[in-house]
Enzyme design. Structure first.
Site, PDB file in Angstrom:
ATOM      1  N   GLY A   1      37.677  40.262  35.546  1.00 51.90           N
ATOM      2  CA  GLY A   1      36.856  40.446  36.752  1.00 51.90           C
ATOM      3  C   GLY A   1      35.361  40.500  36.492  1.00 51.90           C
TER       4      GLY A   1
ATOM      5  CG  MET B   1      44.284  33.331  35.676  1.00 48.42           C
ATOM      6  SD  MET B   1      43.055  32.003  35.750  1.00 48.42           S
ATOM      7  CE  MET B   1      43.595  31.039  34.360  1.00 48.42           C
TER       8      MET B   1
ATOM      9  CB  ILE C   1      49.932  26.867  40.995  1.00 47.14           C
ATOM     10  CG1 ILE C   1      49.496  26.455  39.582  1.00 47.14           C
ATOM     11  CG2 ILE C   1      50.124  25.651  41.889  1.00 47.14           C
ATOM     12  CD1 ILE C   1      50.528  25.658  38.821  1.00 47.14           C
TER      13      ILE C   1
ATOM     14  CG  ASN D   1      38.963  28.284  41.486  1.00 46.61           C
ATOM     15  OD1 ASN D   1      39.069  29.461  41.104  1.00 46.61           O
ATOM     16  ND2 ASN D   1      39.425  27.274  40.770  1.00 46.61           N
TER      17      ASN D   1
ATOM     18  CG  HIS E   1      38.449  24.983  36.399  1.00 48.09           C
ATOM     19  ND1 HIS E   1      39.661  25.592  36.104  1.00 48.09           N
ATOM     20  CD2 HIS E   1      38.356  23.911  35.575  1.00 48.09           C
ATOM     21  CE1 HIS E   1      40.272  24.903  35.159  1.00 48.09           C
ATOM     22  NE2 HIS E   1      39.501  23.884  34.810  1.00 48.09           N
TER      23      HIS E   1
ATOM     24  CB  THR F   1      41.402  20.774  48.583  1.00 50.28           C
ATOM     25  OG1 THR F   1      41.197  20.241  47.283  1.00 50.28           O
ATOM     26  CG2 THR F   1      40.105  20.764  49.363  1.00 50.28           C
TER      27      THR F   1
HETATM   28  C1  GAR Z   1      36.587  32.686  34.245  1.00 47.20           C
HETATM   29  O1  GAR Z   1      36.194  32.043  33.062  1.00 47.20           O
HETATM   30  C2  GAR Z   1      36.962  31.667  35.301  1.00 47.20           C
HETATM   31  O2  GAR Z   1      36.163  30.522  35.250  1.00 47.20           O
HETATM   32  C3  GAR Z   1      38.388  31.364  34.919  1.00 47.20           C
HETATM   33  O3  GAR Z   1      38.923  32.617  34.594  1.00 47.20           O
HETATM   34  C4  GAR Z   1      37.899  33.437  34.037  1.00 47.20           C
HETATM   35  C5  GAR Z   1      37.899  34.761  34.735  1.00 47.20           C
HETATM   36  O4  GAR Z   1      36.986  35.626  34.127  1.00 47.20           O
HETATM   37  N1  GAR Z   1      39.106  30.745  35.981  1.00 47.20           N
HETATM   38  C6  GAR Z   1      40.042  29.814  35.777  1.00 47.20           C
HETATM   39  O5  GAR Z   1      40.386  29.440  34.689  1.00 47.20           O
HETATM   40  C7  GAR Z   1      40.663  29.256  37.049  1.00 47.20           C
HETATM   41  N2  GAR Z   1      41.377  28.055  36.776  1.00 47.20           N
HETATM   42  P1  GAR Z   1      36.598  36.991  34.822  1.00 47.20           P
HETATM   43  O6  GAR Z   1      37.924  37.665  35.203  1.00 47.20           O
HETATM   44  O7  GAR Z   1      35.896  37.752  33.746  1.00 47.20           O
HETATM   45  O8  GAR Z   1      35.748  36.699  36.011  1.00 47.20           O
END
Ligand code: GAR
Length: 222
Positions: A16, A92, A94, A109, A111, A143
């Site tokens: 987070g 995380m 789908i 989102n 990514h 989407t």
């Molecule tokens: C981040 O790096 C984000 O880009 C990725 O999860 C991490 C969450 O970090 N998201 C994905 O991979 C989505 N496909 P955080 O919990 O420290 O914000």
């Protein structure tokens, strides 16, 4: 906090850190985080929410027989807080078409790749293994297609010969904490829209890969 702040709900599965950045900047971004929802009860993002006096809710996907039923309850859970925007911050899962269609144009989102490259998992490792000279991060509208919605902002990070998956992840994360608040502020100001599956800023279509966020060398340090 201003009374016309945009109500948002943030979805997390892990640490987070993006949630923290948005929480810290709520006032200046013009948002109010009405709730944080996680599919994992041990997500540290829930602790961050509680520390900021934001309702923190767990909806465990393991309690559901299928994605459809989980997502139906997730919609109900989110909508109890009447958000104008739903922010995926390391959520995380789908998502089913029913959910993505329901929040069409009002779900973002982040990514960790320069989409359309490296959709899915282990993006940093894949960029290193491919011998890429740069990697980065994309904020996009959500989407139906996994990691496939219209890009809004990208930030690029140079890959160093000495990089490991972890050092690269950290440098990309630093940029995540810059571009996500920017995109959220644009949305809160009513400047950012999804029209015909393209992202528009101030009525003008953004480039196909999103706004190219200027990365200063100083912010690229781990
Ligand atoms: C981040 O790096 C984000 O880009 C990725 O999860 C991490 C969450 O970090 N998201 C994905 O991979 C989505 N496909 P955080 O919990 O420290 O914000």
């Amino acid at each position: 906090m201003t009374s016309n702040a945009l109500s948002v709900v943030v979805l997390v599965s892990g640490s987070g850190s993006n949630l923290q950045t948005l929480t810290d900047q709520q006032n200046s971004l013009g948002i109010r985080i009405s709730a944080v929802v996680s599919n994992r009860s041990d997500a540290y993002g829930l602790t961050r929410a509680r520390l900021a006096n934001i309702p923190a809710i767990t909806l465990n996907h393991k309690d559901y027989p299928n994605r459809e039923q989980y997502d139906a309850d997730l919609i109900q859970c989110i909508d109890q807080h009447s958000p104008a925007l739903v922010i995926l911050a390391g959520f995380m899962r789908i998502l089913t078409p029913a959910l993505t269609q329901y929040y069409h144009g009002r779900m973002l989102n982040i990514h960790p790749s320069l989409l359309p490259k490296y959709k899915g998992l282990h993006t940093h490792r894949r960029a290193l293994e491919a011998g890429d000279s740069e990697h980065g991060v994309t904020v996009h509208f959500v989407t139906e297609e996994l990691d496939g919605g219209a890009p809004i902002i990208q930030a690029r990070v140079k890959i160093k010969a000495s990089d490991t998956e972890e050092t690269l992840r950290q440098r990309v994360l630093t940029q995540e904490h810059r571009i996500y608040p920017t995109a959220v502020a644009w949305f809160a100001q009513g400047r950012l829209k999804l029209l015909n599956n393209s992202a528009y800023l101030d009525g003008v279509p953004l480039p196909e890969s999103g706004y190219d966020y200027p990365v200063e060398a100083s912010t690229e340090q781990p």
